[in-house]
Design a protein around this motif. Structure first.
Motif, PDB file in Angstrom:
ATOM      1  N   ALA A  55       0.802  -1.223   0.000  1.00  0.00           N
ATOM      2  CA  ALA A  55       0.000   0.000   0.000  1.00  0.00           C
ATOM      3  C   ALA A  55       0.837   1.277   0.000  1.00  0.00           C
ATOM      4  O   ALA A  55       0.269   2.374  -0.045  1.00  0.00           O
ATOM      5  N   GLY A  56       2.150   1.143   0.081  1.00  0.00           N
ATOM      6  CA  GLY A  56       3.009   2.320   0.051  1.00  0.00           C
ATOM      7  C   GLY A  56       3.144   3.045   1.372  1.00  0.00           C
ATOM      8  O   GLY A  56       3.789   4.093   1.452  1.00  0.00           O
ATOM      9  N   SER A  57       2.556   2.502   2.440  1.00  0.00           N
ATOM     10  CA  SER A  57       2.613   3.120   3.761  1.00  0.00           C
ATOM     11  C   SER A  57       2.677   2.033   4.820  1.00  0.00           C
ATOM     12  O   SER A  57       1.986   1.010   4.688  1.00  0.00           O
ATOM     13  N   PRO A  58       3.483   2.222   5.886  1.00  0.00           N
ATOM     14  CA  PRO A  58       3.532   1.192   6.932  1.00  0.00           C
ATOM     15  C   PRO A  58       2.241   1.085   7.736  1.00  0.00           C
ATOM     16  O   PRO A  58       1.984   0.061   8.359  1.00  0.00           O
ATOM     17  N   LEU A  59       1.437   2.154   7.717  1.00  0.00           N
ATOM     18  CA  LEU A  59       0.155   2.145   8.418  1.00  0.00           C
ATOM     19  C   LEU A  59      -0.903   2.790   7.530  1.00  0.00           C
ATOM     20  O   LEU A  59      -1.196   3.985   7.638  1.00  0.00           O
ATOM     21  N   PRO A  60      -1.494   2.015   6.614  1.00  0.00           N
ATOM     22  CA  PRO A  60      -2.535   2.571   5.744  1.00  0.00           C
ATOM     23  C   PRO A  60      -3.722   3.089   6.553  1.00  0.00           C
ATOM     24  O   PRO A  60      -4.005   2.606   7.657  1.00  0.00           O
ATOM     25  N   ASP A  61      -4.425   4.061   6.003  1.00  0.00           N
ATOM     26  CA  ASP A  61      -5.566   4.652   6.699  1.00  0.00           C
ATOM     27  C   ASP A  61      -6.608   3.602   7.059  1.00  0.00           C
ATOM     28  O   ASP A  61      -7.213   3.656   8.139  1.00  0.00           O
ATOM     29  N   SER A  62      -6.822   2.642   6.168  1.00  0.00           N
ATOM     30  CA  SER A  62      -7.837   1.615   6.438  1.00  0.00           C
ATOM     31  C   SER A  62      -7.427   0.723   7.606  1.00  0.00           C
ATOM     32  O   SER A  62      -8.271   0.300   8.405  1.00  0.00           O
ATOM     33  N   THR A  63      -6.131   0.459   7.732  1.00  0.00           N
ATOM     34  CA  THR A  63      -5.645  -0.347   8.848  1.00  0.00           C
ATOM     35  C   THR A  63      -5.782   0.411  10.160  1.00  0.00           C
ATOM     36  O   THR A  63      -6.205  -0.155  11.176  1.00  0.00           O
ATOM     37  N   LEU A  64      -5.431   1.686  10.144  1.00  0.00           N
ATOM     38  CA  LEU A  64      -5.580   2.505  11.347  1.00  0.00           C
ATOM     39  C   LEU A  64      -7.039   2.572  11.775  1.00  0.00           C
ATOM     40  O   LEU A  64      -7.346   2.453  12.972  1.00  0.00           O
ATOM     41  N   ALA A  65      -7.942   2.735  10.821  1.00  0.00           N
ATOM     42  CA  ALA A  65      -9.375   2.799  11.154  1.00  0.00           C
ATOM     43  C   ALA A  65      -9.840   1.484  11.772  1.00  0.00           C
ATOM     44  O   ALA A  65     -10.606   1.476  12.745  1.00  0.00           O
ATOM     45  N   ALA A  66      -9.364   0.363  11.227  1.00  0.00           N
ATOM     46  CA  ALA A  66      -9.750  -0.941  11.776  1.00  0.00           C
ATOM     47  C   ALA A  66      -9.226  -1.098  13.197  1.00  0.00           C
ATOM     48  O   ALA A  66      -9.929  -1.624  14.074  1.00  0.00           O
ATOM     49  N   CYS A  67      -8.002  -0.644  13.446  1.00  0.00           N
ATOM     50  CA  CYS A  67      -7.427  -0.744  14.790  1.00  0.00           C
ATOM     51  C   CYS A  67      -8.212   0.102  15.786  1.00  0.00           C
ATOM     52  O   CYS A  67      -8.468  -0.318  16.925  1.00  0.00           O
ATOM     53  N   LYS A  68      -8.585   1.294  15.375  1.00  0.00           N
ATOM     54  CA  LYS A  68      -9.352   2.174  16.258  1.00  0.00           C
ATOM     55  C   LYS A  68     -10.705   1.568  16.618  1.00  0.00           C
ATOM     56  O   LYS A  68     -11.223   1.793  17.717  1.00  0.00           O
ATOM     57  N   GLY A  69     -11.283   0.799  15.708  1.00  0.00           N
ATOM     58  CA  GLY A  69     -12.588   0.207  15.965  1.00  0.00           C
ATOM     59  C   GLY A  69     -12.540  -1.156  16.614  1.00  0.00           C
ATOM     60  O   GLY A  69     -13.588  -1.744  16.905  1.00  0.00           O
ATOM     61  N   ALA A  70     -11.344  -1.679  16.867  1.00  0.00           N
ATOM     62  CA  ALA A  70     -11.199  -3.025  17.421  1.00  0.00           C
ATOM     63  C   ALA A  70     -11.278  -3.001  18.941  1.00  0.00           C
ATOM     64  O   ALA A  70     -11.166  -1.956  19.584  1.00  0.00           O
ATOM     65  N   ASP A  71     -11.441  -4.182  19.520  1.00  0.00           N
ATOM     66  CA  ASP A  71     -11.346  -4.331  20.973  1.00  0.00           C
ATOM     67  C   ASP A  71      -9.901  -4.496  21.416  1.00  0.00           C
ATOM     68  O   ASP A  71      -9.553  -4.149  22.549  1.00  0.00           O
ATOM     69  N   ALA A  72      -9.062  -5.022  20.538  1.00  0.00           N
ATOM     70  CA  ALA A  72      -7.637  -5.188  20.837  1.00  0.00           C
ATOM     71  C   ALA A  72      -6.900  -5.408  19.536  1.00  0.00           C
ATOM     72  O   ALA A  72      -7.490  -5.799  18.516  1.00  0.00           O
ATOM     73  N   VAL A  73      -5.601  -5.156  19.568  1.00  0.00           N
ATOM     74  CA  VAL A  73      -4.731  -5.357  18.407  1.00  0.00           C
ATOM     75  C   VAL A  73      -3.606  -6.297  18.814  1.00  0.00           C
ATOM     76  O   VAL A  73      -2.939  -6.078  19.825  1.00  0.00           O
ATOM     77  N   LEU A  74      -3.392  -7.349  18.031  1.00  0.00           N
ATOM     78  CA  LEU A  74      -2.329  -8.319  18.269  1.00  0.00           C
ATOM     79  C   LEU A  74      -1.324  -8.198  17.129  1.00  0.00           C
ATOM     80  O   LEU A  74      -1.681  -8.365  15.962  1.00  0.00           O
ATOM     81  N   MET A  75      -0.070  -7.906  17.474  1.00  0.00           N
ATOM     82  CA  MET A  75       0.942  -7.642  16.455  1.00  0.00           C
ATOM     83  C   MET A  75       2.062  -8.667  16.510  1.00  0.00           C
ATOM     84  O   MET A  75       2.356  -9.211  17.573  1.00  0.00           O
ATOM     85  N   GLY A  76       2.695  -8.903  15.344  1.00  0.00           N
ATOM     86  CA  GLY A  76       3.839  -9.799  15.271  1.00  0.00           C
ATOM     87  C   GLY A  76       5.132  -9.052  15.493  1.00  0.00           C
ATOM     88  O   GLY A  76       5.640  -8.963  16.608  1.00  0.00           O
ATOM     89  N   ALA A  77       5.679  -8.468  14.442  1.00  0.00           N
ATOM     90  CA  ALA A  77       6.916  -7.684  14.527  1.00  0.00           C
ATOM     91  C   ALA A  77       7.043  -6.878  13.239  1.00  0.00           C
ATOM     92  O   ALA A  77       6.446  -7.232  12.213  1.00  0.00           O
ATOM     93  N   VAL A  78       7.806  -5.798  13.276  1.00  0.00           N
ATOM     94  CA  VAL A  78       7.974  -4.982  12.078  1.00  0.00           C
ATOM     95  C   VAL A  78       9.443  -4.666  11.845  1.00  0.00           C
ATOM     96  O   VAL A  78      10.258  -4.680  12.757  1.00  0.00           O
ATOM     97  N   GLY A  79       9.750  -4.365  10.585  1.00  0.00           N
ATOM     98  CA  GLY A  79      11.073  -3.881  10.232  1.00  0.00           C
ATOM     99  C   GLY A  79      11.930  -4.905   9.523  1.00  0.00           C
ATOM    100  O   GLY A  79      11.599  -6.085   9.442  1.00  0.00           O
ATOM    101  N   GLY A  80      13.046  -4.409   9.002  1.00  0.00           N
ATOM    102  CA  GLY A  80      13.995  -5.261   8.306  1.00  0.00           C
ATOM    103  C   GLY A  80      14.824  -4.433   7.357  1.00  0.00           C
ATOM    104  O   GLY A  80      14.420  -3.341   6.928  1.00  0.00           O
ATOM    105  N   PRO A  81      16.009  -4.928   7.006  1.00  0.00           N
ATOM    106  CA  PRO A  81      16.928  -4.139   6.184  1.00  0.00           C
ATOM    107  C   PRO A  81      16.412  -3.818   4.793  1.00  0.00           C
ATOM    108  O   PRO A  81      16.862  -2.844   4.188  1.00  0.00           O
ATOM    109  N   ARG A  82      15.494  -4.605   4.272  1.00  0.00           N
ATOM    110  CA  ARG A  82      15.023  -4.347   2.908  1.00  0.00           C
ATOM    111  C   ARG A  82      14.276  -3.026   2.797  1.00  0.00           C
ATOM    112  O   ARG A  82      14.130  -2.487   1.693  1.00  0.00           O
ATOM    113  N   TRP A  83      13.821  -2.481   3.920  1.00  0.00           N
ATOM    114  CA  TRP A  83      13.104  -1.200   3.887  1.00  0.00           C
ATOM    115  C   TRP A  83      13.960  -0.040   4.394  1.00  0.00           C
ATOM    116  O   TRP A  83      13.458   1.069   4.539  1.00  0.00           O
ATOM    117  N   ASP A  84      15.221  -0.290   4.675  1.00  0.00           N
ATOM    118  CA  ASP A  84      16.108   0.784   5.119  1.00  0.00           C
ATOM    119  C   ASP A  84      16.214   1.854   4.036  1.00  0.00           C
ATOM    120  O   ASP A  84      16.295   1.546   2.838  1.00  0.00           O
TER     121      ASP A  84
END
Length: 370
Positions: A55-84
């Motif tokens: 999507a060209g963004s680490p936090l797309p607007d649709s993902t942020l909206a879904a998180c705001k409307g959720a009861d909880a957010v469960l995350m794995g991990a982020v980052g890596g050299p390919r995006w440096d």
């Protein structure tokens, strides 16, 4: 255990080994939900580097909206050299998400599991009984301060307000009331102006908790004490960068950074639950990552959602799996990530049989006393 409504959980697997470890945690949650009628509903969305790719963004607007409307957010991990070097790196999405959800308190519990002292790099007699909760301020300090950068000079501004310090201090003192009733506030008040305000404000908040002891340590002294006498700590209260560093140091006392989960919470809205380890890009897709931290995070999430008994059952299954010798490579074992997760779920299934019997007995007793 049926709830009045579904509980919506947004899952952000992220990058590297994140999808593998979060998948094992979700399978555990699905097992509990199906068996106990928890009505958990999961929505999986791209986040971090994976979202940059799609999507060209680490936090797309649709993902942020879904998180705001959720009861909880469960995350794995982020980052890596390919995006440096990208204009917006994966970690920027995580900082933005924390700020958008008002997640100012990061809770990182670490303990040496009785019977697993040999996994610690410390001597068993030093590690034994260590049980520490780091309460880290999450949305202020140098990570969120104004930055300047040139080839000749750079700066990072560290700012804290009294209100920010007060609210995180209350979280720490309230947590200490439920634990060993001691708070150690960690700062660098002999050098930094923000730490001088931090110490003064924490002392004032402590007056509202007469049953909780308070002491202070400079961050360098605390770093040393964590590996020489970790049992001296109960709750560590500290600012953003110090908490980030100290909790990673503390994590290895139990044997591996892969063991530990965390919760990031605010005054209202959904909490964010994630293992404290990184994305481990080098082992992504090999099915050898340790899912313990993700499963421990899921247990913390259940407790936050008002399902403390379910969180306890999941945490108990995780401990039994480790004590039985099922361990991934970071703990000197040979278990695959998926194999470890399935072993946890097998312990869950056995425990839930006893849980069903307990509920039946409770129901029968209530009927006899009606």
């Amino acid at each position: 255990m049926n709830k009045d409504r579904d509980m919506n959980i947004v899952v952000l697997p992220g990058d590297g080994a994140g999808p593998e470890v979060s998948a094992e945690a979700v399978k555990c949650l699905e097992l509990l939900s199906d068996h106990c009628g928890l009505d958990l509903r999961f929505e999986t969305l791209d986040f971090g580097g994976a979202a940059i790719d799609t999507a060209g963004s680490p936090l797309p607007d649709s993902t942020l909206a879904a998180c705001k409307g959720a009861d909880a957010v469960l995350m794995g991990a982020v980052g890596g050299p390919r995006w440096d070097g990208r204009p917006e790196m994966p970690e920027a999405g995580l900082l933005k998400l924390r700020r958008a959800l008002g997640l100012f308190a990061n809770l990182r519990p670490a303990r040496v599991i009785p019977g697993l002292e040999a996994l610690s790099p410390l001597r068993a007699d030093v590690a034994e009984g260590a049980d520490v909760l780091v309460v880290r301020e999450l949305t202020g300090g140098v990570y969120f301060g104004e930055r300047t950068f040139s080839e000749e000079a750079a700066s990072d501004l560290c700012v804290y307000s009294r209100a920010e310090i007060e609210r995180i201090a209350h979280v720490a003192f309230q947590a200490a009331r439920r634990r060993g009733r001691k708070v150690t506030s960690v700062d660098k008040a002999n050098v930094m102006a923000t730490s001088k305000l931090w110490r003064r404000t924490v002392v004032e908040v402590a007056e509202q908790y007469p049953g909780v002891a308070l002491d202070h340590m400079y961050v360098d002294a605390a770093a040393m004490a964590l590996v020489t006498n970790p049992r001296r700590f109960d709750v560590i209260l500290t600012e953003n960068m110090f908490g980030d560093i100290l909790s990673d140091e503390l994590s290895v006392i139990g044997g591996s950074i892969g063991l530990l989960g965390s919760a990031s919470v605010g005054e209202t809205g959904p909490g964010l639950f994630e293992p404290i380890h990184g994305s481990a890009i080098d082992i992504a897709g090999l099915d050898i990552a340790n899912p313990s931290g993700a499963i421990a995070s899921a247990a913390m999430m259940l407790e936050h959602l008002g399902l403390a008994d379910m969180g306890h059952i999941l945490g108990e299954a995780l401990r039994k799996t480790l004590l039985a010798g099922c361990r991934t490579a970071d703990l000197g074992g040979s278990a695959r990530c998926s194999e470890f997760g399935e072993t946890v779920r097998e312990y869950l299934r056995r425990r839930l049989v006893h849980y069903d019997v307990h509920l039946e007995l409770v129901t029968m007793n209530r009927g006899c006393c009606a």
